[in-house]
Design a protein around this motif. Structure first.
Motif, PDB file in Angstrom:
ATOM      1  N   UNK A 429     -11.853  11.248   3.293  1.00  0.00           N
ATOM      2  CA  UNK A 429     -11.850  10.952   4.786  1.00  0.00           C
ATOM      3  C   UNK A 429     -13.170  10.032   5.166  1.00  0.00           C
ATOM      4  N   UNK A 430     -13.965  10.023   4.286  1.00  0.00           N
ATOM      5  CA  UNK A 430     -15.251   9.250   4.602  1.00  0.00           C
ATOM      6  C   UNK A 430     -15.103   7.673   4.472  1.00  0.00           C
ATOM      7  N   UNK A 431     -14.004   7.479   3.988  1.00  0.00           N
ATOM      8  CA  UNK A 431     -13.636   5.810   4.282  1.00  0.00           C
ATOM      9  C   UNK A 431     -12.964   5.519   5.209  1.00  0.00           C
ATOM     10  N   UNK A 432     -13.370   4.373   6.077  1.00  0.00           N
ATOM     11  CA  UNK A 432     -12.698   3.932   7.346  1.00  0.00           C
ATOM     12  C   UNK A 432     -11.552   2.874   6.889  1.00  0.00           C
ATOM     13  N   UNK A 433     -10.766   2.832   7.972  1.00  0.00           N
ATOM     14  CA  UNK A 433      -9.627   1.905   7.604  1.00  0.00           C
ATOM     15  C   UNK A 433     -10.324   0.565   7.684  1.00  0.00           C
ATOM     16  N   UNK A 434     -11.321   0.046   7.968  1.00  0.00           N
ATOM     17  CA  UNK A 434     -11.765  -1.378   7.841  1.00  0.00           C
ATOM     18  C   UNK A 434     -12.423  -1.277   6.506  1.00  0.00           C
ATOM     19  N   UNK A 435     -12.872  -0.392   5.864  1.00  0.00           N
ATOM     20  CA  UNK A 435     -13.366  -0.341   4.521  1.00  0.00           C
ATOM     21  C   UNK A 435     -12.282  -0.562   3.742  1.00  0.00           C
ATOM     22  N   UNK A 436     -10.924   0.132   3.804  1.00  0.00           N
ATOM     23  CA  UNK A 436      -9.824  -0.092   2.891  1.00  0.00           C
ATOM     24  C   UNK A 436      -9.204  -1.358   3.082  1.00  0.00           C
ATOM     25  N   UNK A 437      -9.406  -1.784   4.348  1.00  0.00           N
ATOM     26  CA  UNK A 437      -8.836  -3.411   4.498  1.00  0.00           C
ATOM     27  C   UNK A 437      -9.860  -4.388   3.816  1.00  0.00           C
ATOM     28  N   UNK A 438     -10.868  -4.189   3.898  1.00  0.00           N
ATOM     29  CA  UNK A 438     -11.872  -4.868   3.351  1.00  0.00           C
ATOM     30  C   UNK A 438     -11.373  -5.017   1.929  1.00  0.00           C
TER      31      UNK A 438
END
Ligand SMILES: Cc1ncc(COP(=O)(O)O)c(C=O)c1O
Lengths: 446, 488
Positions: A429-438
């Motif tokens: 849950x600590x990862x954000x969508x923008x981090x995943x997309x990056x």
């Protein structure tokens, strides 16, 4: 020296009271052959400011997860930690207390252990839990020894999907007592049920299965349980406590012992320690549980209180016949779990578990769509971790990701050459969508 | 301390409350049962507490106020070295570069962590006078187990594994020693202590032989006495082909003064949560690194932190003779950071001063208390000493009563009924970090209690009177175990 308050004048007063001339006289009994004649060859001491500055320099040489987005799991997970938790567990009345040997002045520690045991039982749906062991690996090893003692059999089966380091620790512990460990191979990312059936002889004391397993996949925990029990063996489930916010608990699939590592419950990754191991069992196995257990009782005027109990299992009473040698456990880390579960509560834990599940699936879908990346075990269901097979050199990929402030998937070749080209990703849950997309964007440009 | 009962966390709060929620999910949500087969889902959320953040904070702060702790008052708990835990250690361990790193990150991204570990290993080698360290064991008892595994692997490599099946421990040993030996598959041979509280050399001579794998010893021993025969003891064990294991729980007496290596030991463990000032956390985490002599280095647990030719640090797994792993990852790393900070802060002079002062303080207390309590072994002590409550027992007051009475004065009781060889034992360890005023106040309390035993024994026998709860019924707890809360 600010940690030592004794002044020269006080030293003299004490020496006079003792009746010796110098501090050296107090060491007169140490034979000269065992006396150190020169000072220890260590760096000279320094002030608090200097030592802290040195430690900051060392710390700055490490890529920390505040700065880097972490997609690595494999037993240590980057979950969000509530500010209130960090504050509570820094209370010096918790931090600087010893094991609660004098219960009348240790009710805070003891009640928190009782609450911890209760929370672990509620999460795992088991009958009783102990106050913690060192880590998930030693919890597995203690459970394996318990199973051998209970059944008087000498072989433990471990699913290949059990964390390779846990398997290694179980093996190290068991071989000291000439007990055998056998690996049950995997097929497509989960236990090979036929192989398990073949291996389940009357010699088998217990079977350890991790669920979700090391590779992220859900195991056939119900079918495994039936097979294990049909062979008269003890069923040991190693679980991620946060996953139990969405996944069926070990009690539901009739495990006899539930174990696991509790780092994810409010403990920092801290390069792999300290965390804690938990152990919960069915009532029938209570007397064989290792380590501390807190229980409720009353004082002479009927007031409720808590004590360490059932201590005849333990080393300080039973010595070489104790259930285990464990003495100091991981109390403060277990307290982190107690506070974590209390803060998140029923809704918070379910929300965190669900987000891990959702974000991992979102990430897995994007990653599998990239050229050169595919699911290693396409049939298996997973929770927050998944294994990908990759056409690139995974270490080189991770180097590249580091430049983008990302800690990539765990290269599984580290554990076994058979796992070369496999990377284990974790999305909490600590990862954000923008981090995943990056992450996906960087991997696309390889 | 407060004296109010704190309700169980399960009985507080209200349905629907929560003390913490993650941020709203920013990915497209899928229905859970499309991701996980229904049989694998939890039917019903676990009945966890439902409290606001403030309710949780108050609950635990109120619980904390029921505890005695080093930061609250004197804690002369023998064998546990309850010294002050410096706050800079905590600040160092909390740095994101230590607290927030993943154990499987690429090695080049954790060079500071590995450098710290490598140096800490070197420091422990120097302090022990031995050759190579493993920081993996999570506590003293796990260090004992790992050290014994190393001894066993050594004998096996010599072809004597089948033959050397026994580990000798003195009757004064801590319970973990025989328990660790048994866990390591050894038969435990207990030898008595001599009239001076040391190892009985004749009994040892009779106990050693071709079956001896090793001897486990604490020196100073659990009576707080330095065994002056140590060099002779080592000779006897080595001549019989055995190895010597040093239980470092009492190392606070010897820093910079005497080293296990020169005493003749082959393996030691240190309790970083005792000697090296890391806090005990109400029962852990600790760390129990082991240090071994050169011949035993190949058998250390994997991985070992090494320094490479180019001055970078790495984890070495390629050690074919290793006993294997005893713990996941690399040990209780956060505890190692604290111990490293402490050693760097004190340096060689500071560490020596620690032991000198710890021993001075203990002898001061001993000489002050000697007139009031029995002293089974009347010798200069090291960092702790053991009194006997025999005289008071004759008056119908037991050591347990004395211990409970001390709680009324805001002092934690000493370790009691250990070592087992002293009747009604009271094991007192003041540590170097306490002031003379505190030591004198302690003497005052002890002499007051000794007087009460003579004049008003009931007040001691019914103690404690001023603690959050009175004396607790341990028999009831064991006979009718209530080990958890259950939803009704
Ligand atoms: C003499 C002695 N040996 C061994 C131990 C075990 O150490 P730990 O509690 O860290 O496992 C202790 C701790 O109480 C001790 O006092």
């Amino acid at each position: 020296m600010s940690y030592i308050p004794t002044t020269d004048a006080e030293r003299q007063r004490m020496l006079a009271e003792i009746g010796v001339k110098s501090v050296d006289d107090l060491f007169a009994e140490i034979p000269s052959a065992a006396r150190l004649r020169q000072p220890l060859n260590l760096p000279a001491g320094c002030s608090e400011a200097e030592v802290f500055s040195h430690l900051k320099t060392l710390a700055a040489q490490n890529a920390d997860l505040d700065t880097y987005a972490c997609f690595m799991g494999g037993g240590v997970y980057d979950h969000l930690i509530p500010a209130a938790l960090t504050d509570i567990v820094s209370r010096n009345e918790f931090v600087t207390a010893y094991t609660p040997y004098q219960p009348e002045v240790s009710q805070g520690v003891l009640q928190s252990i009782y609450e911890f045991q209760s929370l672990i039982c509620l999460l795992t749906q088991m009958d009783v839990a102990n106050a913690s062991v060192y880590d998930g690996a030693s919890a597995c090893a203690e459970a394996a020894l318990l199973a051998c003692n209970q059944t008087r059999r000498g072989t433990i089966l471990m699913a290949e999907g059990l964390h390779p380091e846990y398997r290694a620790v179980v093996q190290t512990y068991l071989e000291q007592q000439d007990l055998k460990t056998v690996i049950v191979p995997m097929q497509n990312g989960t236990i090979n049920i036929e192989a398990l059936s073949d291996l389940l002889t009357s010699e088998v004391a217990g079977v350890i299965v991790q669920h979700p397993n090391f590779f992220g996949n859900l195991e056939a925990v119900y079918d495994i349980g039936k097979a294990v029990h049909a062979a008269g063996a003890i069923y040991i489930a190693c679980v991620d406590p946060i996953s139990l916010g969405v996944l069926a608990p070990p009690g539901a699939y009739d495990a006899d012992i539930a174990v696991g590592d509790g780092q994810s419950l409010g403990n920092q990754p801290s390069f792999g320690g300290p965390s804690f191991g938990f152990m919960a069992v069915k009532e029938a196995l209570l007397r064989r549980l290792p380590g501390r257990i807190a229980g409720e009782t009353i004082d002479h005027s009927g007031r409720r209180g808590f004590v360490l109990t059932l201590q005849t299992r333990e080393q300080h009473i039973r010595r070489e016949r104790a259930a285990s040698n464990i003495c100091t456990n991981q109390a403060l880390n277990a307290l982190c779990a107690t506070v974590y579960l209390s803060l998140l509560g029923k809704q918070g834990l379910a929300a965190v578990a669900n987000q891990c599940l959702q974000k991992a699936h979102y990430a897995q879908k994007q990653l599998c769509a990239l050229p050169g990346w595919r699911a290693a075990f396409s049939q298996a269901s997973f929770y927050q971790e998944f294994t990908l097979e990759c056409d690139h050199d995974i270490d080189a990929v991770n180097q590249r990701l580091l430049e983008h402030k990302i800690i990539g998937g765990l290269p599984l070749a580290r554990f076994d050459q058979r796992y070369a080209n496999l990377a284990l990703f974790c999305v909490t849950e600590a990862r954000t969508r923008s981090e995943i997309d990056r992450l996906v964007d960087v991997l696309r440009t390889l | 301390m407060i004296t109010r009962e704190v309700p169980l966390i399960f009985t507080a709060g209200a349905p629907g409350r929560t003390g913490y929620m993650p941020p709203a999910s920013d990915v497209q949500e899928e229905s859970v049962d499309t991701l996980i087969p229904a049989a694998y889902l939890r039917d019903e959320a676990p009945p966890l507490p439902e409290l606001s953040e403030l309710e949780v904070v108050r609950h635990f702060i109120n619980l904390s106020r029921l505890n005695h702790a080093v930061d609250v008052g004197f804690y002369p708990l023998g064998s546990c070295t309850m010294k002050y835990n410096p706050k800079v250690n905590e600040a160092a361990a909390a740095l994101p570069g230590f607290a927030r790193i993943h154990p499987y990150q690429p090695e080049e991204s954790v060079q500071g962590a590995l450098a710290m570990m490598w140096h800490l290993g070197r420091y422990l080698c120097e302090i022990s006078g031995l050759h190579a360290a493993s920081l993996q064991p999570a506590a003293g008892a796990q260090g004992e187990l790992a050290g014994l595994m190393v001894i066993k692997a050594y004998h096996e490599a010599q072809g004597a594994g089948q033959q050397r099946r026994e580990v000798i421990v003195p009757d004064s040993a801590h319970g973990t020693n025989p328990a660790s030996a048994a866990m390591c598959g050894y038969k435990v041979i207990t030898v008595p202590s001599d009239s001076q509280g040391g190892m009985d050399l004749e009994a040892l001579q009779a106990a050693v032989g071709p079956a001896t794998a090793g001897l486990m010893l604490t020196n100073p021993n659990t009576l707080g006495l330095f065994d002056a025969n140590i060099v002779e003891i080592a000779r006897i064990v080595h001549e019989a082909g055995g190895l010597l294991y040093y239980d470092g729980a009492n190392a606070n007496a010897i820093l910079g003064i005497s080293r296990p290596g020169e005493m003749g030991f082959d393996v030691v463990h240190f309790n970083l949560h005792k000697t090296f000032s890391t806090p005990h956390g109400g029962g852990g985490p600790g760390a129990g690194p082991i240090v071994v002599c050169k011949e035993l280095e190949p058998f250390l647990p994997v991985p070992v932190v090494v320094k490479k030719a180019d001055d970078t640090y790495a984890l070495d797994y390629d050690r074919p003779q290793s006993v294997g792993r005893v713990r996941s990852f690399y040990g209780n790393f956060g505890v190692l950071v604290r111990a490293y900070t402490y050693i760097r802060r004190l340096g060689p002079d500071g560490l020596k001063q620690v032991s000198e002062t710890a021993v001075l303080h203990a002898n001061y207390l001993l000489s002050k208390l000697k007139p009031y309590f029995d002293l089974p072994y009347d010798r200069v002590c090291m960092h702790e000493f053991v009194l006997s409550g025999k005289r008071q027992k004759a008056k119908g007051v037991r050591t347990l009563d004395i211990a409970k009475r001390m709680l009324d004065f805001g002092i934690h009781a000493p370790t009691v009924y250990f070592p087992l060889i002293v009747d009604e034992a009271l094991m007192i360890e003041p540590t170097e970090t306490e002031t003379l005023e505190t030591l004198d106040a302690f003497v005052e309390v002890m002499t007051t209690i000794a007087r009460e035993v003579e004049e008003n024994p009931e007040v001691v026998k019914e103690a404690p009177h001023h603690t959050p709860v009175g004396r607790l019924d341990e028999t009831r707890a064991a006979r009718q175990p209530n080990l958890r809360w259950r939803p009704s």
